[in-house]
Design an enzyme around this catalytic site. Structure first.
Site, PDB file in Angstrom:
ATOM      1  N   LYS A  49       5.843  -1.024   5.454  1.00 60.19           N
ATOM      2  CA  LYS A  49       4.472  -1.505   5.226  1.00 60.19           C
ATOM      3  C   LYS A  49       4.492  -2.846   4.501  1.00 60.19           C
ATOM      4  O   LYS A  49       3.733  -3.758   4.823  1.00 60.19           O
ATOM      5  CB  LYS A  49       3.665  -0.465   4.436  1.00 60.19           C
ATOM      6  CG  LYS A  49       3.277   0.730   5.286  1.00 60.19           C
ATOM      7  CD  LYS A  49       2.772   1.907   4.477  1.00 60.19           C
ATOM      8  CE  LYS A  49       2.617   3.116   5.407  1.00 60.19           C
ATOM      9  NZ  LYS A  49       2.276   4.355   4.729  1.00 60.19           N
ATOM     10  N   GLN A  93       0.844   6.556  -1.047  1.00 60.32           N
ATOM     11  CA  GLN A  93       1.779   7.120  -0.065  1.00 60.32           C
ATOM     12  C   GLN A  93       1.899   8.630  -0.276  1.00 60.32           C
ATOM     13  O   GLN A  93       2.168   9.100  -1.379  1.00 60.32           O
ATOM     14  CB  GLN A  93       3.150   6.438  -0.228  1.00 60.32           C
ATOM     15  CG  GLN A  93       4.180   6.876   0.777  1.00 60.32           C
ATOM     16  CD  GLN A  93       3.845   6.461   2.217  1.00 60.32           C
ATOM     17  OE1 GLN A  93       3.387   5.355   2.455  1.00 60.32           O
ATOM     18  NE2 GLN A  93       4.069   7.360   3.161  1.00 60.32           N
ATOM     19  N   ASP A 116      -6.686   3.616   3.899  1.00 57.98           N
ATOM     20  CA  ASP A 116      -6.281   4.730   4.756  1.00 57.98           C
ATOM     21  C   ASP A 116      -7.475   5.508   5.306  1.00 57.98           C
ATOM     22  O   ASP A 116      -7.295   6.399   6.135  1.00 57.98           O
ATOM     23  CB  ASP A 116      -5.392   5.700   3.951  1.00 57.98           C
ATOM     24  CG  ASP A 116      -3.917   5.549   4.293  1.00 57.98           C
ATOM     25  OD1 ASP A 116      -3.626   5.039   5.394  1.00 57.98           O
ATOM     26  OD2 ASP A 116      -3.082   5.944   3.470  1.00 57.98           O
TER      27      ASP A 116
END
Ligand code: NAD
Length: 280
Positions: A49, A93, A116
């Site tokens: 990422k 995460q 997200d």
């Protein structure tokens, strides 16, 4: 002839477009990623990422917290990032270490920085078909891939195997909002192959090898393989028995090179969109 849905090529196109747009901006989008502990797979995902964020011309901020981080420490960091004007997107995460519950934190991220799309405001808006600030990256990438190949969604039978909050559920809403007839199957579903055989679009997101075999697939179906696992030979594999299922499908995603790159491209897209929302 079966068409292989090339997520890698499409993601490269999307990432090039983002890079071009960012080069014309006065300020750089900022993506903050929080990694708690040292799960090897998560470390690889976070590195990837960061690489893509830098490649897109973003500022990347990795917060690597120790395995025994407390709930208060993590809440404190999220609160700071919420107030930091350099940060447009905050990504926690997952999975977190066992002593931390993801749902104690996901709703503490500012919904306008929720890159997200996991905040209840964003997932709720997806459910009522009102535009969320950000849409969960994997489902968003799958829809983008279907659209790129002009695969019809409206009126089609879509079957999703897997009901997770990050893939199955948000994807079911996106497909429903595009007028598909959606079935979600899961580990307690009976007669799975009877259901999958009705699918015009079949998406598998279980992480189980050979979850989808040729006899479970309707001739001419579109097959989307979300699963990722490392096989005994060290190679990445998906849920689908690709070589055999490909013989009956009209469209199919490979693993690697299908859904994975689309997830990353969607994350970068979400970061840029939130930057434009917050500073545009
Ligand atoms: P998860 O691991 O949280 O849950 C798995 C789901 O599969 C559950 O809903 C379960 O009910 C279902 N399932 C398990 N066994 C089943 C069976 N025998 N029959 C029917 N359903 C069954 O799900 P997740 O987090 O969505 O991840 C699923 C897979 O997708 C994993 O391999 C993960 O690594 C991968 N993944 C890939 C991407 C990507 O970008 N390609 C993104 C997210 C997840």
């Amino acid at each position: 002839m079966t068409v292989i849905l090339d997520g890698k090529a499409l993601s490269n196109k999307i990432l090039d477009d983002i890079k071009h747009k960012v080069s014309n901006l006065k300020t750089k989008p900022g993506l903050a990623v929080i990694l708690v502990g040292n799960d090897p797979a998560s470390s690889v995902y976070v590195k990837n990422k960061e690489k893509q964020a830098l490649n897109s011309g973003f500022n990347s901020y990795i917060h690597n917290l120790s395995q025994n981080t407390t709930k208060e420490e993590l809440l404190d960091l999220i609160a700071k990032l919420n107030c930091d004007n350099n940060i447009d997107g905050i990504l926690l995460q997952l999975p977190l270490p066992k002593h931390l519950n993801a749902y104690d934190f996901l709703d503490k991220v500012d919904p306008k920085k929720d890159v997200d799309g996991f905040h209840p405001t964003n997932s709720g808006n997806l459910m009522i078909n009102e535009k969320p600030y950000a849409i969960a990256c994997t489902p968003k990438g799958i829809i983008r891939l279907l659209d790129e190949y002009n695969i019809q969604i409206s009126g089609q039978n879509a079957v999703i195997i897997g009901r997770s909050n990050i893939v199955g559920k948000p994807l079911s809403m996106l497909l429903l909002n595009r007028n598909a007839t959606v079935t979600i199957a899961h580990s307690k579903t009976k007669n799975l192959s009877h259901i999958t055989k009705s699918a015009d679009i079949l998406i598998s997101a279980t992480g189980k090898k050979n979850m989808v075999t040729k006899d479970m697939v309707k001739q001419g179906a579109t097959i989307i393989d979300v699963g990722i696992m490392r096989d005994s030979d060290g190679k990445l594999r998906g849920d689908v028995d690709f070589d055999n299922v490909k013989k009956v499908a009209d469209y199919i995603t490979p693993v690697p090179g299908g859904v994975g790159p689309m997830t990353i491209a969607s994350l970068m897209e979400n970061t840029l969109e939130l930057h434009l929302l917050n500073k545009g």
